[in-house]
Design an enzyme around this catalytic site. Structure first.
Site, PDB file in Angstrom:
ATOM      1  N   ARG A  51      -7.067  -7.016   3.965  1.00 22.78           N
ATOM      2  CA  ARG A  51      -6.226  -6.961   2.997  1.00 22.78           C
ATOM      3  C   ARG A  51      -6.921  -7.035   2.300  1.00 22.78           C
ATOM      4  NH1 ARG A  51      -1.487  -4.412   4.537  1.00 22.78           N
ATOM      5  NH2 ARG A  51      -3.578  -2.969   4.518  1.00 22.78           N
ATOM      6  N   THR A  58       0.925  -0.837  -0.015  1.00 18.88           N
ATOM      7  CA  THR A  58      -0.053   0.043   0.116  1.00 18.88           C
ATOM      8  C   THR A  58       0.536   2.035   0.125  1.00 18.88           C
ATOM      9  OG1 THR A  58      -0.002  -0.190   2.538  1.00 18.88           O
ATOM     10  CG2 THR A  58      -2.212  -1.074   1.041  1.00 18.88           C
ATOM     11  N   ASP A  97      12.611  -3.966  -0.700  1.00 20.94           N
ATOM     12  CA  ASP A  97      11.782  -4.068   0.428  1.00 20.94           C
ATOM     13  C   ASP A  97      11.900  -4.875   1.915  1.00 20.94           C
ATOM     14  OD1 ASP A  97      10.006  -3.778   2.568  1.00 20.94           O
ATOM     15  OD2 ASP A  97       8.366  -3.004   1.309  1.00 20.94           O
TER      16      ASP A  97
END
Ligand code: F0G
Length: 461
Positions: free
Chosen positions: A385, A128, A218
């Site tokens: 989610r 997100t 990430d």
């Protein structure tokens, strides 16, 4: 390997506890109504078992708390910054470190530094905040994860893998000069906490070298990804989590990190890279948004806790207990016939809300509904989610209606016990048994950015 070969028993004992309270069903029905049926808007004091997130919710060790007392709260050049820099160099291997207040602070820096208007940023599924920062910097996210990742039932051991054909199609279409980097996430959160393999990363590295595209990791849950590689990837059985993790970092050009997960701290993050020029630009930009480049929004004590947290998180024992506990919950739910995402991820068990509440349309927000019901049932706080998190397509303005419509039961690190996991299992089963009578929700307030955090809902009648 440790002597605890056959058990995931915690490699620690408990020195301090935080008391929990249990509310009544009536109180919870009132609390969720007041919160607009959004678990993000409920109050922590009204929660019994908090599985909202594994972010910033870890229990720190006595070593970390002791480190907090050694906080050097100098504006510039804090001793704790150098300790953190040393830990990042030792375990991640990146040369340069820029601390930030949390992961999205690092995402903001990296997006602004690397993305130009009109660029495309491929990634192994969106996250997100990551996608929003890419968009705010003028880029567009393009999903290049393998198809299996979008299928909750696929047992693929590495659902976090990049589909190199999808990546190549994008590069052919827009040209490699429009693709500054690929955003590679370890244990892909939105896919259910699914790892990529080293074999896949190696191919990706070769492709990116050929096309002059950087790989930015990430690293948020990438130590946990390393543990899965050790368990599942042929040839790595006898490698340590530490070695595998380092192999991953060595094949990438830099990372953003939310230290609130793998890092075993309550707040913090960083950007790290090997390129000196990029580092200098990040060091300069961080003073605009976060703070001086030797603290970047973190207190000295927090940097110390993180430096120590990294050392604890990279151990086999920590990862075995962490992943063992999540698996314990997942297997119990599975044995009770509850539809969950396969394989069980490292940070959470994901309920498949489409199969849980098949009578609801996706625009009646089945995952949002199920999260509210679990809270009402037993005070267990979880996170949607699915359609709410995915937001609207900027072009069409319509809900994105993602393939995965999930409720995340996220396990904080070193916080709950096996008995808590049993209570959660019972709560989910109780909701399952009354699933046919559950009605959906309509959205009555929708904020502009990351709507899932603050959107409000009302029950459909
Ligand atoms: N990347 C990933 C994969 C994440 O899961 C998160 C945060 C971030 C980046 C952003 O980091 O929160 O420190 O700014 N995930 C949390 C969660 C919010 O609950 O999954 P942050």
């Amino acid at each position: 390997m440790s002597v605890r070969k056959h058990s995931w028993a915690e490699p620690y004992k408990i020195k301090m506890v935080e008391l929990l309270t249990m509310t009544s069903r009536e109180e919870r029905m009132e609390a969720i109504r007041e919160a607009g049926y959004n678990t993000f808007l409920t109050k922590s004091k009204d929660v019994y078992i908090d599985l909202l997130t594994d972010s910033g919710t870890s229990a720190m060790s006595d070593r970390q708390w002791a480190g907090m007392m050694l906080g050097d709260e100098a504006y510039a050049g804090s001793e704790n910054f150098y300790n953190l820099e040393e830990a990042v160099r030792k375990y991640y291997g990146y040369r340069y470190l820029v601390p930030t207040h949390q992961g999205r602070g690092a995402e903001n820096l990296m997006s602004q530094l690397l993305i130009k208007q009109g660029d495309c940023i491929p990634g192994n599924m969106y996250f997100t905040t990551t996608r929003l920062h890419q968009e705010l910097a003028g880029g567009a996210f393009v999903d290049v994860i393998i198809d299996e990742a979008h299928d909750p039932d696929s047992p693929h051991p590495f659902k976090g893998n990049v589909d190199l054909d999808k990546l190549d199609r994008l590069v052919q279409e827009v040209g490699s000069d429009r693709v500054p980097y690929i955003s590679l996430e370890g244990n892909v959160n939105m896919a259910g906490g699914q790892p990529f393999s080293l074999a896949n990363l190696r191919k990706l590295r070769a492709y990116c070298d050929e096309h002059d595209i950087a790989i930015m990791l990430d690293a948020t849950r990438t130590m946990e990804n390393a543990y899965f590689i050790r368990e599942r990837e042929a040839g790595y059985e006898n490698h340590s989590v530490r070695e595998i993790f380092r192999d991953i970092c060595d094949m990438t050009d830099g990372c953003t990190m939310s230290a609130k997960k793998d890092g075993l701290v309550n707040i913090g993050g960083f950007f790290a890279c090997n390129d000196e020029e990029l580092f200098k630009r990040a060091q300069n930009l961080v003073v605009v948004y976060e703070g001086l480049h030797t603290y970047g929004g973190m207190a000295g004590r927090d940097m110390e806790a993180l430096a120590r947290g990294i050392e604890e998180a990279i151990t086999e024992d920590h990862q075995a207990a962490r992943i063992g506990q999540v698996r314990y919950l997942g297997e119990h739910l599975q044995n009770a016939g509850i539809p969950i995402v396969q394989p069980i991820g490292s940070h959470a068990v994901f309920l498949d809300a489409r199969r849980f509440l098949p009578h609801l349309d996706q625009d009646e927000y089945p995952a949002q509904t199920l999260a509210a019901e679990l809270y009402i049932e037993a005070g267990v706080r979880t996170m949607e989610r699915g359609n709410v998190s995915a937001g609207r397509d900027p072009e069409t303005g319509q809900n994105r209606r993602p393939a995965l419509e999930l409720v995340r039961l996220t396990i904080p690190r070193r916080v709950y016990t096996q008995a808590h996991m049993d209570v959660v299992t019972d709560a989910v089963v109780d909701v399952w048994n009354r699933r046919e009578s559950i009605k959906g929700l309509k959205m009555v307030y929708e904020p502009e950015y990351l709507r899932f955090f603050q959107a409000r809902f009302e029950p459909l009648d």
